[in-house]
Scaffold this motif. Structure first.
Motif, short mmCIF file in Angstrom:
data_model
loop_
_atom_site.label_atom_id
_atom_site.label_comp_id
_atom_site.label_asym_id
_atom_site.label_seq_id
_atom_site.Cartn_x
_atom_site.Cartn_y
_atom_site.Cartn_z
N UNK A 92 0.88 -1.27 -0.09
CA UNK A 92 0.07 -0.11 0.06
C UNK A 92 0.89 1.16 0.11
N UNK A 93 -0.02 2.41 -0.19
CA UNK A 93 0.81 3.70 -0.20
C UNK A 93 0.11 4.58 0.26
N UNK A 94 0.59 5.64 1.23
CA UNK A 94 -0.38 6.93 1.54
C UNK A 94 -0.37 7.87 0.52
N UNK A 95 0.31 7.54 -0.59
CA UNK A 95 0.20 8.68 -1.60
C UNK A 95 0.13 10.05 -1.22
N UNK A 96 -0.10 11.05 -1.99
CA UNK A 96 0.08 12.33 -1.74
C UNK A 96 -1.04 12.95 -0.87
N UNK A 97 -0.91 13.72 0.29
CA UNK A 97 -1.79 13.98 1.33
C UNK A 97 -1.92 15.44 1.21
N UNK A 109 -4.88 8.74 -8.81
CA UNK A 109 -4.71 7.68 -9.39
C UNK A 109 -3.89 6.56 -8.82
N UNK A 110 -2.77 7.28 -8.54
CA UNK A 110 -1.72 6.53 -8.06
C UNK A 110 -2.09 5.73 -6.57
N UNK A 111 -2.80 6.66 -5.70
CA UNK A 111 -3.14 5.98 -4.43
C UNK A 111 -4.16 4.85 -4.70
N UNK A 112 -5.34 5.05 -5.89
CA UNK A 112 -6.14 4.12 -5.92
C UNK A 112 -5.38 2.89 -6.65
N UNK A 157 -9.90 11.28 8.56
CA UNK A 157 -8.81 12.13 8.71
C UNK A 157 -8.46 13.08 7.59
N UNK A 158 -8.45 14.42 7.99
CA UNK A 158 -8.08 15.50 6.99
C UNK A 158 -7.01 15.15 6.15
N UNK A 159 -6.99 15.33 4.71
CA UNK A 159 -5.80 15.33 3.77
C UNK A 159 -5.44 13.81 3.38
N UNK A 160 -6.49 12.94 3.69
CA UNK A 160 -6.37 11.45 3.29
C UNK A 160 -7.30 10.99 2.17
N UNK A 161 -7.73 11.81 1.50
CA UNK A 161 -9.13 11.68 0.55
C UNK A 161 -8.80 10.28 -0.17
N UNK A 162 -7.79 10.49 -1.09
CA UNK A 162 -7.40 9.15 -1.82
C UNK A 162 -7.22 7.95 -1.22
N UNK A 163 -6.34 8.13 -0.17
CA UNK A 163 -5.88 7.04 0.90
C UNK A 163 -7.18 6.27 1.54
N UNK A 164 -8.03 7.33 2.00
CA UNK A 164 -9.29 6.69 2.58
C UNK A 164 -10.20 6.00 1.78
N UNK A 200 6.15 3.95 6.94
CA UNK A 200 4.82 4.68 6.45
C UNK A 200 4.16 5.55 7.57
N UNK A 201 4.09 5.13 8.74
CA UNK A 201 3.55 6.02 9.63
C UNK A 201 4.73 7.09 10.16
N UNK A 202 5.91 6.85 10.16
CA UNK A 202 7.02 8.10 10.40
C UNK A 202 6.83 9.21 9.40
N UNK A 203 6.62 8.71 7.98
CA UNK A 203 6.47 9.43 6.93
C UNK A 203 5.24 10.51 7.08
N UNK A 204 4.21 9.87 7.47
CA UNK A 204 3.10 10.69 7.73
C UNK A 204 3.17 11.81 8.98
N UNK A 205 3.74 10.99 9.91
CA UNK A 205 3.93 11.93 11.29
C UNK A 205 5.57 11.94 11.47
N UNK A 206 6.22 13.05 11.05
CA UNK A 206 7.73 13.18 11.03
C UNK A 206 8.28 14.00 12.02
N UNK A 207 7.65 14.24 13.18
CA UNK A 207 8.20 14.76 14.47
C UNK A 207 7.61 13.64 15.59
N UNK A 208 8.45 13.88 16.57
CA UNK A 208 7.87 12.85 17.86
C UNK A 208 6.72 13.64 18.47
#
Length: 260
Positions: A92-97, A109-112, A157-164, A200-208
């Motif tokens: 899977x991929x998060x794609x562009x958020x 299209x990439x996310x789907x 979650x906001x910003x995740x339309x294609x992934x969701x 993937x999780x750390x890419x989406x949430x890049x700070x502690x």
């Protein structure tokens, strides 16, 4: 009941995170593994490690959104091991958020393509092999498992339309396939992890600070180790879940019920 001894299992998205953890766990359960992801070197390293530990693993890199890859992966499993008994379609991929108004059609299209079309292509080519293995002596039609997400199913979650949208689509695909092929003994399920300690999780949430916020969304106030999600996947692929099909099973640490 959680044994996969003698069973041939495909795992996609196997180069890291949940897929890699599942490969190691399924190998310990006795499975013959066919591993795939876009990146070849991590697959090779993982396969060598599994073989060194007494397991059995082969690998074939590829892109799950490419139908040729889906077909070749099944053919490779049948060539190496004589058939197919199960599959964990985990790539899977998060794609562009970001806001949907800023989302390019190519990003959508990439996310789907990876998350949902990849699941469809996997099912299209894996199901005939799974049913054939059952006909040749198995007592069930095998088990087909997809990685979905709580995002798009039990939470927005906001910003995740294609992934969701893609992950919600997997749940619908799962139910349809379970109804269509249940009479032939094939079980089809989706696994919905919560936040998991993966690249993937750390890419989406890049700070502690961001990771701490995510941890707080869960009832358990932490995120999962990939090995915990791998255990849930093993359950759904093994005889322990012999009467479980058509489910979108949460392994989400309570993120779906947490409100404070």
């Amino acid at each position: 009941m959680h044994s996969l001894t003698g069973k041939t299992i495909i795992i996609t998205g196997a180069s890291s995170g949940i897929g890699a953890a599942a490969a190691k766990r399924f190998a310990r359960a006795g499975a013959q593994l066919v591993l795939s992801s876009r990146r070849e070197e991590p697959l090779a390293e993982l396969s060598r490690a599994i073989e060194a530990g007494g397991g059995t693993a082969r690998y074939l890199p590829g892109d799950v959104s490419d139908e040729t890859c889906a077909a070749e992966l099944v053919a490779f499993a049948c060539l190496e091991f004589g058939g197919l008994d199960g599959a964990f379609n985990n790539a899977g991929t998060l794609g562009t958020l970001g806001p949907v108004t800023d989302l390019a059609l190519t990003d959508w299209n990439e996310a789907l393509g990876v998350n949902l079309t990849g699941a469809f292509l996997a099912a299209k080519h894996q199901i005939p092999a799974l049913l054939e293995s059952a006909k040749d002596g198995g007592n069930t039609g095998g088990s087909l498992l997809f990685t979905s997400s709580f995002v798009g199913n039990t939470a927005g979650m906001p910003g995740t339309a294609a992934y969701a949208a893609a992950k919600a689509g997997i749940a619908g695909l799962t139910r349809s396939l379970a109804a269509e092929y249940g009479p032939q003994g094939l079980r089809v399920n989706a696994l919905l992890p919560g936040g998991t300690d993966t690249p993937m999780a750390h890419a989406m949430n890049d700070t502690e600070e961001a990771m701490n916020f995510v941890r707080g969304l869960h009832g358990l106030k932490r995120i999962a180790r990939p090995e915990e999600i791998a255990e849930a996947a093993l359950f759904l692929l093994s005889p322990a879940s012999s009467f479980v099909t058509g489910t979108a099973m949460l392994a989400d640490g309570g993120v779906s019920i947490q409100r404070t």
